[in-house]
Design a protein around this motif. Structure first.
Motif, PDB file in Angstrom:
ATOM      1  N   LEU A  58       6.920  93.227 -18.625  1.00  0.00           N
ATOM      2  CA  LEU A  58       7.660  92.278 -19.456  1.00  0.00           C
ATOM      3  C   LEU A  58       7.186  90.850 -19.234  1.00  0.00           C
ATOM      4  O   LEU A  58       7.183  90.036 -20.157  1.00  0.00           O
ATOM      5  CB  LEU A  58       9.156  92.333 -19.141  1.00  0.00           C
ATOM      6  N   THR A  86      17.986  98.208 -15.140  1.00  0.00           N
ATOM      7  CA  THR A  86      17.047  98.258 -16.269  1.00  0.00           C
ATOM      8  C   THR A  86      15.707  97.564 -16.024  1.00  0.00           C
ATOM      9  O   THR A  86      14.791  97.716 -16.823  1.00  0.00           O
ATOM     10  CB  THR A  86      17.677  97.631 -17.530  1.00  0.00           C
ATOM     11  N   ARG A  87      15.604  96.806 -14.924  1.00  0.00           N
ATOM     12  CA  ARG A  87      14.368  96.049 -14.651  1.00  0.00           C
ATOM     13  C   ARG A  87      14.058  96.030 -13.168  1.00  0.00           C
ATOM     14  O   ARG A  87      14.939  96.171 -12.333  1.00  0.00           O
ATOM     15  CB  ARG A  87      14.500  94.601 -15.131  1.00  0.00           C
ATOM     16  N   THR A  89      11.364  93.595 -10.491  1.00  0.00           N
ATOM     17  CA  THR A  89      10.391  92.511 -10.347  1.00  0.00           C
ATOM     18  C   THR A  89       9.716  92.651  -8.987  1.00  0.00           C
ATOM     19  O   THR A  89      10.391  92.736  -7.952  1.00  0.00           O
ATOM     20  CB  THR A  89      11.073  91.133 -10.454  1.00  0.00           C
ATOM     21  N   MET A 109       7.416  91.401 -13.818  1.00  0.00           N
ATOM     22  CA  MET A 109       8.703  92.003 -14.154  1.00  0.00           C
ATOM     23  C   MET A 109       8.435  93.167 -15.101  1.00  0.00           C
ATOM     24  O   MET A 109       7.664  93.037 -16.063  1.00  0.00           O
ATOM     25  CB  MET A 109       9.636  91.000 -14.833  1.00  0.00           C
ATOM     26  N   HIS A 110       9.069  94.294 -14.808  1.00  0.00           N
ATOM     27  CA  HIS A 110       8.882  95.509 -15.583  1.00  0.00           C
ATOM     28  C   HIS A 110      10.231  96.040 -16.047  1.00  0.00           C
ATOM     29  O   HIS A 110      11.236  95.895 -15.352  1.00  0.00           O
ATOM     30  CB  HIS A 110       8.204  96.594 -14.733  1.00  0.00           C
ATOM     31  N   ALA A 111      10.226  96.703 -17.190  1.00  0.00           N
ATOM     32  CA  ALA A 111      11.425  97.376 -17.685  1.00  0.00           C
ATOM     33  C   ALA A 111      11.343  98.850 -17.317  1.00  0.00           C
ATOM     34  O   ALA A 111      10.262  99.439 -17.307  1.00  0.00           O
ATOM     35  CB  ALA A 111      11.524  97.242 -19.201  1.00  0.00           C
ATOM     36  N   TRP A 112      12.481  99.437 -17.000  1.00  0.00           N
ATOM     37  CA  TRP A 112      12.560 100.890 -16.854  1.00  0.00           C
ATOM     38  C   TRP A 112      12.757 101.449 -18.259  1.00  0.00           C
ATOM     39  O   TRP A 112      13.699 101.083 -18.955  1.00  0.00           O
ATOM     40  CB  TRP A 112      13.756 101.293 -15.998  1.00  0.00           C
ATOM     41  N   THR A 113      11.860 102.335 -18.678  1.00  0.00           N
ATOM     42  CA  THR A 113      11.972 102.911 -20.015  1.00  0.00           C
ATOM     43  C   THR A 113      11.699 104.412 -19.973  1.00  0.00           C
ATOM     44  O   THR A 113      11.179 104.935 -18.978  1.00  0.00           O
ATOM     45  CB  THR A 113      10.975 102.277 -21.017  1.00  0.00           C
ATOM     46  N   PRO A 119      14.364 101.172 -23.383  1.00  0.00           N
ATOM     47  CA  PRO A 119      14.972 100.830 -22.091  1.00  0.00           C
ATOM     48  C   PRO A 119      16.055 101.833 -21.705  1.00  0.00           C
ATOM     49  O   PRO A 119      16.743 102.390 -22.572  1.00  0.00           O
ATOM     50  CB  PRO A 119      15.586  99.458 -22.343  1.00  0.00           C
TER      51      PRO A 119
END
Length: 137
Positions: A58, A86-87, A89, A109-113, A119
């Motif tokens: 992200l 949900t995220r 870093t 920073m990454h999103a969990w999807t 997401p």
């Protein structure tokens, strides 16, 4: 707070005309260090993906404090800076191994999807993965 260390030796192809590492290599090193971090806690990126979860990027921040040159030996430290349902870093520091001088720091920073890049709440969908990473903070 758990911190992993990844060793990098600067390759000639990673340097620019000035003989220093081009800025575009640091995010690649962050990825290598993040992969090592996850592996060091007992799983792999591919295990996470096989379970149906992805970590798309992200945001990327990178600050340059010094220069690395061809054949310099570097250490990239990695730790989790922040985690939510949900995220996540990650925070990185890049040091010259011989002088122990900080030459760069940054974060991703990454999103969990899911695999469709929608997401999701990792505490709900994969509490084992979430809890493992959250306890490292």
């Amino acid at each position: 707070m758990y911190t992993s260390k990844t060793e990098i030796v600067v390759r000639y192809a990673e340097t620019d005309q000035m003989g220093i590492v081009h800025h575009s290599n640091y995010p690649i090193w962050y990825e290598a260090a993040r992969t090592d971090f996850i592996k060091s806690i007992g799983m792999s990126y591919s295990d996470i993906e096989k379970s149906g979860f992805m970590l798309p990027l992200l945001e990327l921040k990178s600050c340059y404090k010094g220069a690395a040159k061809y054949e310099d030996e570097l250490i990239v430290t990695t730790k989790i800076k922040q985690i939510s349902f949900t995220r996540i870093t990650f925070y990185y520091e890049v040091y010259n191994k011989n002088s122990n001088i900080l030459i760069n720091y940054g974060e991703t920073m990454h999103a969990w999807t899911n695999k469709e890049l929608r997401p999701l709440n990792m505490k709900k969908h994969a509490p084992d993965i979430y809890d493992l990473m959250a306890k490292l903070m």
